[in-house]
Design a protein around this motif. Structure first.
Motif, PDB file in Angstrom:
ATOM      1  N   GLY A   1       0.920  -1.159   0.101  1.00  0.00           N
ATOM      2  CA  GLY A   1      -0.085  -0.095  -0.123  1.00  0.00           C
ATOM      3  C   GLY A   1       0.826   1.442   0.093  1.00  0.00           C
ATOM      4  O   GLY A   1       0.492   2.155  -0.721  1.00  0.00           O
ATOM      5  N   HIS A   2       1.824   1.166   0.935  1.00  0.00           N
ATOM      6  CA  HIS A   2       2.858   2.305   0.722  1.00  0.00           C
ATOM      7  C   HIS A   2       3.448   2.692  -0.608  1.00  0.00           C
ATOM      8  O   HIS A   2       3.580   3.602  -1.093  1.00  0.00           O
ATOM      9  N   CYS A   3       3.777   1.746  -1.327  1.00  0.00           N
ATOM     10  CA  CYS A   3       4.383   1.774  -2.655  1.00  0.00           C
ATOM     11  C   CYS A   3       3.420   2.407  -3.619  1.00  0.00           C
ATOM     12  O   CYS A   3       3.602   3.265  -4.387  1.00  0.00           O
ATOM     13  N   GLU A   4       2.188   1.639  -3.713  1.00  0.00           N
ATOM     14  CA  GLU A   4       1.141   2.140  -4.472  1.00  0.00           C
ATOM     15  C   GLU A   4       0.552   3.702  -4.137  1.00  0.00           C
ATOM     16  O   GLU A   4       0.302   4.313  -5.114  1.00  0.00           O
ATOM     17  N   GLY A   5       0.539   4.018  -2.969  1.00  0.00           N
ATOM     18  CA  GLY A   5       0.239   5.288  -2.638  1.00  0.00           C
ATOM     19  C   GLY A   5       1.378   6.361  -2.998  1.00  0.00           C
ATOM     20  O   GLY A   5       1.025   7.588  -3.644  1.00  0.00           O
TER      21      GLY A   5
ATOM     22  N   LEU B   1       3.397  11.142   2.278  1.00  0.00           N
ATOM     23  CA  LEU B   1       4.749  11.440   2.125  1.00  0.00           C
ATOM     24  C   LEU B   1       5.138  11.775   0.618  1.00  0.00           C
ATOM     25  O   LEU B   1       6.121  12.685   0.514  1.00  0.00           O
ATOM     26  N   ALA B   2       4.652  11.005  -0.458  1.00  0.00           N
ATOM     27  CA  ALA B   2       4.904  11.521  -1.526  1.00  0.00           C
ATOM     28  C   ALA B   2       4.195  12.988  -2.002  1.00  0.00           C
ATOM     29  O   ALA B   2       5.137  13.880  -2.521  1.00  0.00           O
ATOM     30  N   LYS B   3       3.067  13.500  -1.527  1.00  0.00           N
ATOM     31  CA  LYS B   3       2.893  14.755  -1.354  1.00  0.00           C
ATOM     32  C   LYS B   3       3.796  15.837  -0.782  1.00  0.00           C
ATOM     33  O   LYS B   3       4.049  16.882  -1.141  1.00  0.00           O
TER      34      LYS B   3
END
Length: 83
Positions: free
Chosen positions: A32-36, A77-79
């Motif tokens: 899920g972390h990777c997909e997010g 985190l990506a945002k």
């Protein structure tokens, strides 16, 4: 005496079941972390190393619960990433 043996048996059985459920939770969290992360950065982005899997909340030990929590964390985190 029978009650004590029954309690010991129950504790013995649950001691094996909880780590299995926690590992499912952590597998879901990592995916899920990777997909997010990819949701924000694009489908060809390289996923960062996920943080340590958090302790599951009460009644949240299934794969999908870990996936959802990981997706939200990876997305945030990506945002916040400035690259």
């Amino acid at each position: 005496m029978k009650k004590i043996l029954f309690i010991i048996l129950i504790l013995f059985i649950t001691s094996f079941a909880l780590p299995i459920q926690t590992s499912w939770y952590c597998q879901g969290f990592k995916l899920g972390h990777c997909e997010g992360w990819k949701e924000v950065k694009g489908p060809f982005a390289v996923c960062p190393v996920p943080p340590v899997c958090p302790v599951p909340e009460i009644n949240k030990t299934k794969y999908k619960h870990g996936y959802n929590r990981g997706f939200i964390m990876g997305y945030k985190l990506a945002k916040d990433d400035n690259f």
